[in-house]
Motif scaffolding. Structure first.
Motif, PDB file in Angstrom:
ATOM      1  N   TRP A   4       0.793  -1.226   0.000  1.00  0.00           N
ATOM      2  CA  TRP A   4       0.000   0.000   0.000  1.00  0.00           C
ATOM      3  C   TRP A   4       0.831   1.284   0.000  1.00  0.00           C
ATOM      4  N   ILE A   5       2.022   1.262   0.577  1.00  0.00           N
ATOM      5  CA  ILE A   5       2.853   2.474   0.619  1.00  0.00           C
ATOM      6  C   ILE A   5       3.192   2.992  -0.786  1.00  0.00           C
ATOM      7  N   PRO A   6       3.626   2.132  -1.747  1.00  0.00           N
ATOM      8  CA  PRO A   6       3.879   2.650  -3.102  1.00  0.00           C
ATOM      9  C   PRO A   6       2.623   3.187  -3.774  1.00  0.00           C
ATOM     10  N   ASN A   7       1.469   2.565  -3.483  1.00  0.00           N
ATOM     11  CA  ASN A   7       0.219   3.035  -4.083  1.00  0.00           C
ATOM     12  C   ASN A   7      -0.096   4.472  -3.704  1.00  0.00           C
ATOM     13  N   MET A   8       0.078   4.784  -2.432  1.00  0.00           N
ATOM     14  CA  MET A   8      -0.196   6.139  -1.982  1.00  0.00           C
ATOM     15  C   MET A   8       0.744   7.134  -2.663  1.00  0.00           C
ATOM     16  N   GLY A   9       2.005   6.755  -2.820  1.00  0.00           N
ATOM     17  CA  GLY A   9       2.961   7.625  -3.499  1.00  0.00           C
ATOM     18  C   GLY A   9       2.602   7.852  -4.955  1.00  0.00           C
ATOM     19  N   GLN A  10       2.181   6.776  -5.662  1.00  0.00           N
ATOM     20  CA  GLN A  10       1.795   6.909  -7.072  1.00  0.00           C
ATOM     21  C   GLN A  10       0.568   7.797  -7.229  1.00  0.00           C
ATOM     22  N   LEU A  11      -0.418   7.610  -6.364  1.00  0.00           N
ATOM     23  CA  LEU A  11      -1.628   8.423  -6.441  1.00  0.00           C
ATOM     24  C   LEU A  11      -1.322   9.904  -6.235  1.00  0.00           C
ATOM     25  N   LEU A  12      -0.483  10.188  -5.242  1.00  0.00           N
ATOM     26  CA  LEU A  12      -0.119  11.580  -4.983  1.00  0.00           C
ATOM     27  C   LEU A  12       0.644  12.179  -6.160  1.00  0.00           C
ATOM     28  N   PHE A  13       1.522  11.393  -6.779  1.00  0.00           N
ATOM     29  CA  PHE A  13       2.285  11.872  -7.932  1.00  0.00           C
ATOM     30  C   PHE A  13       1.355  12.223  -9.092  1.00  0.00           C
ATOM     31  N   ILE A  43      -2.019  12.828  -9.016  1.00  0.00           N
ATOM     32  CA  ILE A  43      -3.036  13.832  -8.699  1.00  0.00           C
ATOM     33  C   ILE A  43      -2.441  15.210  -8.430  1.00  0.00           C
ATOM     34  N   CYS A  44      -1.234  15.233  -7.878  1.00  0.00           N
ATOM     35  CA  CYS A  44      -0.663  16.501  -7.410  1.00  0.00           C
ATOM     36  C   CYS A  44       0.297  17.157  -8.393  1.00  0.00           C
ATOM     37  N   GLY A  45       0.152  16.889  -9.670  1.00  0.00           N
ATOM     38  CA  GLY A  45       0.906  17.671 -10.658  1.00  0.00           C
ATOM     39  C   GLY A  45       2.000  16.939 -11.394  1.00  0.00           C
ATOM     40  N   GLY A  46       2.203  15.639 -11.147  1.00  0.00           N
ATOM     41  CA  GLY A  46       3.252  14.904 -11.856  1.00  0.00           C
ATOM     42  C   GLY A  46       2.894  14.609 -13.294  1.00  0.00           C
ATOM     43  N   CYS A  47       1.591  14.684 -13.638  1.00  0.00           N
ATOM     44  CA  CYS A  47       1.134  14.389 -15.003  1.00  0.00           C
ATOM     45  C   CYS A  47       0.171  15.488 -15.476  1.00  0.00           C
ATOM     46  N   ARG A  48       0.671  16.682 -15.600  1.00  0.00           N
ATOM     47  CA  ARG A  48      -0.185  17.832 -15.890  1.00  0.00           C
ATOM     48  C   ARG A  48      -0.868  17.725 -17.258  1.00  0.00           C
ATOM     49  N   GLU A  49      -0.200  17.095 -18.231  1.00  0.00           N
ATOM     50  CA  GLU A  49      -0.790  16.977 -19.568  1.00  0.00           C
ATOM     51  C   GLU A  49      -1.928  15.964 -19.595  1.00  0.00           C
ATOM     52  N   THR A  50      -1.792  14.904 -18.793  1.00  0.00           N
ATOM     53  CA  THR A  50      -2.708  13.775 -18.924  1.00  0.00           C
ATOM     54  C   THR A  50      -3.682  13.622 -17.763  1.00  0.00           C
ATOM     55  N   TRP A  51      -3.517  14.382 -16.692  1.00  0.00           N
ATOM     56  CA  TRP A  51      -4.459  14.330 -15.571  1.00  0.00           C
ATOM     57  C   TRP A  51      -5.071  15.704 -15.359  1.00  0.00           C
ATOM     58  N   ASN A  52      -6.387  15.815 -15.580  1.00  0.00           N
ATOM     59  CA  ASN A  52      -7.099  17.086 -15.440  1.00  0.00           C
ATOM     60  C   ASN A  52      -8.109  17.054 -14.296  1.00  0.00           C
ATOM     61  N   GLY A  53      -7.913  16.175 -13.346  1.00  0.00           N
ATOM     62  CA  GLY A  53      -8.816  16.093 -12.212  1.00  0.00           C
ATOM     63  C   GLY A  53      -9.856  14.995 -12.365  1.00  0.00           C
ATOM     64  N   PHE A  54     -10.567  14.718 -11.287  1.00  0.00           N
ATOM     65  CA  PHE A  54     -11.624  13.721 -11.325  1.00  0.00           C
ATOM     66  C   PHE A  54     -12.777  14.229 -12.177  1.00  0.00           C
ATOM     67  N   THR A  59     -14.265  17.966 -12.425  1.00  0.00           N
ATOM     68  CA  THR A  59     -15.249  18.175 -11.369  1.00  0.00           C
ATOM     69  C   THR A  59     -14.583  18.493 -10.057  1.00  0.00           C
ATOM     70  N   SER A  60     -13.362  18.077  -9.895  1.00  0.00           N
ATOM     71  CA  SER A  60     -12.645  18.400  -8.667  1.00  0.00           C
ATOM     72  C   SER A  60     -11.158  18.244  -8.888  1.00  0.00           C
ATOM     73  N   ASP A  61     -10.390  19.038  -8.249  1.00  0.00           N
ATOM     74  CA  ASP A  61      -8.946  18.929  -8.311  1.00  0.00           C
ATOM     75  C   ASP A  61      -8.406  18.815  -6.909  1.00  0.00           C
ATOM     76  N   ILE A  62      -7.351  18.018  -6.763  1.00  0.00           N
ATOM     77  CA  ILE A  62      -6.733  17.825  -5.463  1.00  0.00           C
ATOM     78  C   ILE A  62      -5.286  18.262  -5.555  1.00  0.00           C
ATOM     79  N   CYS A  63      -4.829  18.953  -4.551  1.00  0.00           N
ATOM     80  CA  CYS A  63      -3.421  19.354  -4.448  1.00  0.00           C
ATOM     81  C   CYS A  63      -3.026  20.414  -5.446  1.00  0.00           C
ATOM     82  N   GLU A  64      -4.002  21.018  -6.192  1.00  0.00           N
ATOM     83  CA  GLU A  64      -3.638  22.075  -7.136  1.00  0.00           C
ATOM     84  C   GLU A  64      -3.820  23.432  -6.461  1.00  0.00           C
TER      85      GLU A  64
END
Length: 494
Positions: A224-233, A235-246, A488-493
């Protein structure tokens, strides 16, 4: 008329790209493609080594607790967890096809939508799989396993319930990031998790003597520890081109994702369950506990090498899907050749090494002389497995990248279950070759499957695959031309 114009434009674009490719020297092409391949394969191999290392560390510590505990853990891992893992990994490989081809076609806005759709599908799939872990003991007894081992496996199975939900997050995030060649973050998190798991396992099982609960608690955290790190990466700006929020668009066209996920799941499940059946057949032979322990050790060693091949599977999938989405059939073919040859070269070296090492590595997992002797007796088959596994997974990666999951599912069904298992039953039971006979039959099935996939790949019209990939991408594009904002929602932006 519009369709004909688009097809001509696509053909012209493809020919233009390939004419430029012809001007590049072979040496430059090799260097360029090797860099692209290793950008994906290197971190993917390291990540899979680290993730597989979690299982090996757990099995090593459980094995030193007792022989029954080791056999129970081996049954859960190779039967129940592998069954569930096959379904979830297979279904998530649909995301590999969609994200890879969309990224190659520069439709970046679709990747985040695909990721969220895959989360939904895999979450409900995980819930459906829960009874397997709740009723592990009776399931294994029904399959003919010994009562003592089955009861221990039933206890261990309950500890794996949180791990199953971890798979849903892990597989999808990894494939989302791999499609963009952003998998270094996955490797860093996997390395951290592996070191932490080793320390915690020693503390909880050796120093403080918590036994199986200590080993399994550490295992859950390690997943579970790597999962939390990947999710934060993500959602929080590591993939600005391909992640636009939920987005509520994640709930649109889910049926198409489910269909591709089911065909992907069938393809990979039939592969991953193959070794599960090998364990089950071994459990019905003479001296089952020694046979299961020895075979599980061999499969663990084989699994280490498989992590290399699975890294190349990821590279083949990403490179083929990216190039098909980009519109270059020649680049896709060149990538396939280079990836297969590179993986085969590494597999051949390992084949020679393990052919001469024989059973000396068994003592990492057990102190039982009978088990170590049984491992030594299986060493030649282990070496041959390493060689075959250096090619077969790469071809499966090509199939995922091109979107052939349904076709390969039928190939796997025929080669593994209509050829390999019947031959293994005849050799193992009728000719009394025991576990060696079963394994020889299974290897024969793998060999036939590898040959069939080579023929399919060789005879494929890759120009047609480019057209099919573009059609798939265009079919599922959500154009933002209606003025609506999918976010619909953004996290960490900020």
């Amino acid at each position: 008329m519009d369709g004909e114009i688009n097809e001509k434009l696509l053909g012209g674009e493809t020919q233009a790209k390939e004419s430029v490719d012809e001007e590049v020297t072979l040496k430059e092409k090799l260097w360029s493609e090797s860099k692209k391949m290793w950008v994906v394969a290197g971190p993917a191999i390291f990540t899979r080594f680290s993730t597989f290392g979690i299982n090996v560390i757990s099995q090593a510590f459980v094995g030193h607790i007792g022989s029954t505990e080791l056999a129970g853990y081996a049954l859960v891992m190779t039967v129940i967890v592998r069954f569930a893992n096959g379904i979830l990994l297979g279904m998530s490989s649909a995301l590999e096809t969609l994200c890879g081809q969309a990224y190659g076609a520069r439709q970046y806005q679709m990747l985040g939508i695909y990721l969220q759709r895959s989360w939904i599908v895999l979450f409900f799939s995980s819930i459906i799989l829960l009874p397997l872990f709740i009723f592990t003991a009776p399931i294994l007894k029904l399959l003919g396993q010994e009562d003592t081992i089955s009861d221990m496996a039933g206890y261990i199975g309950l500890w794996f319930i949180p791990v199953i939900f971890a798979f849903s997050v892990s597989f999808t995030c990894q494939m989302f990031l791999q499609a963009q060649s952003k998998n270094m973050i996955i490797a860093y998190l996997a390395a951290f998790s592996l070191v932490l798991h080793l320390i915690l396992s020693w503390l909880l099982t050796v120093k403080y003597k918590f036994g199986v609960p200590g080993a399994m608690a550490s295992t859950m955290l390690a997943y579970w520890i790597p999962n939390m790190g990947q999710l934060l990466f993500v959602i929080c700006g590591g993939c600005r081109e391909t992640w636009n929020g939920f987005s509520t668009l994640a709930f649109k066209d889910l049926w198409h994702v489910i269909q591709l996920s089911l065909s992907s799941g069938a393809m990979l499940c039939l592969e991953l369950w193959y070794n599960t059946i090998l364990i089950l057949l071994t459990g019905n032979l003479k001296n089952a506990e020694v046979s299961i322990d020895a075979l599980s050790i061999c499969l663990n060693i084989n699994g280490w090498e498989m992590m290399i091949s699975l890294g190349f599977l990821a590279a083949a999938s990403v490179r083929v899907s990216n190039e098909l989405g980009r519109g270059s059939s020649k680049a896709a073919k060149f990538s396939i050749k280079l990836t297969v040859l590179t993986s085969l070269s590494i597999g051949f070296v390992l084949f020679l090494v393990f052919l001469f090492l024989r059973g000396s590595l068994a003592y990492i997992f057990t102190e039982n002389e009978a088990v170590a002797k049984a491992v030594a007796d299986l060493s030649s088959l282990l070496a041959l497995s390493l060689l075959l596994n250096s090619v077969q997974p790469v071809l499966s990666g090509v199939a995922v990248g091109a979107g052939w999951q349904s076709t390969v599912a039928y190939v796997n069904l025929a080669c593994y279950y209509l050829v390999g298992i019947p031959v293994g039953l005849v050799l193992g039971y009728l000719l009394n070759m025991q576990v060696k006979g079963v394994w020889i039959g299974m290897l024969f099935g793998t060999f036939v499957q590898t040959v069939v996939l080579l023929i399919i790949t060789w005879k494929t019209d890759w120009d047609k695959q480019v057209t099919l990939a573009r059609s798939r991408v265009n079919k599922w594009i959500i154009a933002d031309n209606d003025g609506s904002n999918p976010r619909t929602s953004d996290i960490c932006e900020s």
